[in-house]
Design a protein around this motif. Structure first.
Motif, PDB file in Angstrom:
ATOM      1  N   ILE A  26      51.447  48.619  80.536  1.00  0.00           N
ATOM      2  CA  ILE A  26      51.302  48.876  79.094  1.00  0.00           C
ATOM      3  C   ILE A  26      52.658  48.752  78.412  1.00  0.00           C
ATOM      4  O   ILE A  26      52.784  48.140  77.345  1.00  0.00           O
ATOM      5  CB  ILE A  26      50.696  50.274  78.854  1.00  0.00           C
ATOM      6  CG1 ILE A  26      49.241  50.303  79.316  1.00  0.00           C
ATOM      7  CG2 ILE A  26      50.803  50.679  77.388  1.00  0.00           C
ATOM      8  CD1 ILE A  26      48.646  51.697  79.397  1.00  0.00           C
ATOM      9  N   ARG A  27      53.692  49.314  79.037  1.00  0.00           N
ATOM     10  CA  ARG A  27      55.042  49.256  78.473  1.00  0.00           C
ATOM     11  C   ARG A  27      55.543  47.811  78.397  1.00  0.00           C
ATOM     12  O   ARG A  27      56.085  47.383  77.379  1.00  0.00           O
ATOM     13  CB  ARG A  27      55.995  50.100  79.306  1.00  0.00           C
ATOM     14  CG  ARG A  27      57.388  50.205  78.720  1.00  0.00           C
ATOM     15  CD  ARG A  27      58.306  51.036  79.628  1.00  0.00           C
ATOM     16  NE  ARG A  27      59.551  51.337  78.978  1.00  0.00           N
ATOM     17  CZ  ARG A  27      60.561  50.473  78.883  1.00  0.00           C
ATOM     18  NH1 ARG A  27      60.465  49.265  79.400  1.00  0.00           N
ATOM     19  NH2 ARG A  27      61.677  50.836  78.264  1.00  0.00           N
ATOM     20  N   ALA A  30      53.785  45.926  75.645  1.00  0.00           N
ATOM     21  CA  ALA A  30      54.273  46.329  74.322  1.00  0.00           C
ATOM     22  C   ALA A  30      55.639  45.713  74.037  1.00  0.00           C
ATOM     23  O   ALA A  30      55.909  45.274  72.908  1.00  0.00           O
ATOM     24  CB  ALA A  30      54.338  47.850  74.229  1.00  0.00           C
ATOM     25  N   LEU A  47      54.104  50.025  65.737  1.00  0.00           N
ATOM     26  CA  LEU A  47      53.048  50.247  66.724  1.00  0.00           C
ATOM     27  C   LEU A  47      53.564  49.970  68.138  1.00  0.00           C
ATOM     28  O   LEU A  47      53.382  50.795  69.042  1.00  0.00           O
ATOM     29  CB  LEU A  47      51.840  49.355  66.425  1.00  0.00           C
ATOM     30  CG  LEU A  47      50.751  49.333  67.479  1.00  0.00           C
ATOM     31  CD1 LEU A  47      50.032  50.676  67.533  1.00  0.00           C
ATOM     32  CD2 LEU A  47      49.764  48.220  67.218  1.00  0.00           C
ATOM     33  N   PHE A  48      54.219  48.836  68.332  1.00  0.00           N
ATOM     34  CA  PHE A  48      54.702  48.492  69.665  1.00  0.00           C
ATOM     35  C   PHE A  48      55.863  49.388  70.090  1.00  0.00           C
ATOM     36  O   PHE A  48      55.970  49.753  71.262  1.00  0.00           O
ATOM     37  CB  PHE A  48      55.077  47.011  69.740  1.00  0.00           C
ATOM     38  CG  PHE A  48      53.893  46.108  69.519  1.00  0.00           C
ATOM     39  CD1 PHE A  48      52.683  46.335  70.159  1.00  0.00           C
ATOM     40  CD2 PHE A  48      53.967  45.031  68.652  1.00  0.00           C
ATOM     41  CE1 PHE A  48      51.581  45.520  69.951  1.00  0.00           C
ATOM     42  CE2 PHE A  48      52.881  44.208  68.433  1.00  0.00           C
ATOM     43  CZ  PHE A  48      51.687  44.450  69.088  1.00  0.00           C
ATOM     44  N   ARG A  51      54.272  52.586  71.346  1.00  0.00           N
ATOM     45  CA  ARG A  51      53.691  52.443  72.684  1.00  0.00           C
ATOM     46  C   ARG A  51      54.773  52.547  73.756  1.00  0.00           C
ATOM     47  O   ARG A  51      54.582  53.206  74.788  1.00  0.00           O
ATOM     48  CB  ARG A  51      52.952  51.112  72.815  1.00  0.00           C
ATOM     49  CG  ARG A  51      51.641  51.095  72.103  1.00  0.00           C
ATOM     50  CD  ARG A  51      50.910  49.796  72.323  1.00  0.00           C
ATOM     51  NE  ARG A  51      49.695  49.755  71.522  1.00  0.00           N
ATOM     52  CZ  ARG A  51      48.925  48.700  71.411  1.00  0.00           C
ATOM     53  NH1 ARG A  51      49.212  47.589  72.064  1.00  0.00           N
ATOM     54  NH2 ARG A  51      47.850  48.748  70.663  1.00  0.00           N
ATOM     55  N   VAL A  54      55.966  56.215  74.052  1.00  0.00           N
ATOM     56  CA  VAL A  54      55.012  57.070  74.773  1.00  0.00           C
ATOM     57  C   VAL A  54      55.137  56.829  76.274  1.00  0.00           C
ATOM     58  O   VAL A  54      55.193  57.780  77.062  1.00  0.00           O
ATOM     59  CB  VAL A  54      53.565  56.822  74.288  1.00  0.00           C
ATOM     60  CG1 VAL A  54      52.558  57.455  75.232  1.00  0.00           C
ATOM     61  CG2 VAL A  54      53.389  57.357  72.883  1.00  0.00           C
ATOM     62  N   CYS A  55      55.186  55.583  76.672  1.00  0.00           N
ATOM     63  CA  CYS A  55      55.322  55.276  78.101  1.00  0.00           C
ATOM     64  C   CYS A  55      56.624  55.855  78.658  1.00  0.00           C
ATOM     65  O   CYS A  55      56.651  56.380  79.768  1.00  0.00           O
ATOM     66  CB  CYS A  55      55.278  53.771  78.327  1.00  0.00           C
ATOM     67  SG  CYS A  55      53.648  53.051  78.034  1.00  0.00           S
TER      68      CYS A  55
END
Length: 78
Positions: A26-27, A30, A47-48, A51, A54-55
């Motif tokens: 996911i990271r 992004a 947004l990216f 992400r 968060v990761c």
């Protein structure tokens, strides 16, 4: 949910290879999308960036859950 349960689950997730791979994927996705994003599209950029953030913070949050269940010993004067 009690602290011990959360700590056990946090420990399990922090050592789960599949979970860690999913977070890494996911990271990476992004970051790739962030690099290719239109520089004028602030919404997409934010947004990216979110992400990735968060990761990046997930491991610290799991560690915090694990530490919070540790038995606290009273401080003794010397």
């Amino acid at each position: 949910m009690d602290k011990e349960f959360l700590a056990r689950e946090a420990e399990r997730l922090s050592t789960d290879v599949i979970f860690r791979k999913a977070l890494a994927d996911i990271r990476a996705d992004a970051l790739e999308r962030l690099a290719a994003a239109n520089a004028d599209d602030k919404t997409q950029i934010l947004l990216f960036q979110a992400r990735v953030a968060v990761c990046d913070s997930f491991g610290a949050e799991l560690a915090s859950m694990i530490r919070s269940s540790a038995e606290k010993k009273p401080i003794q004067a010397v």
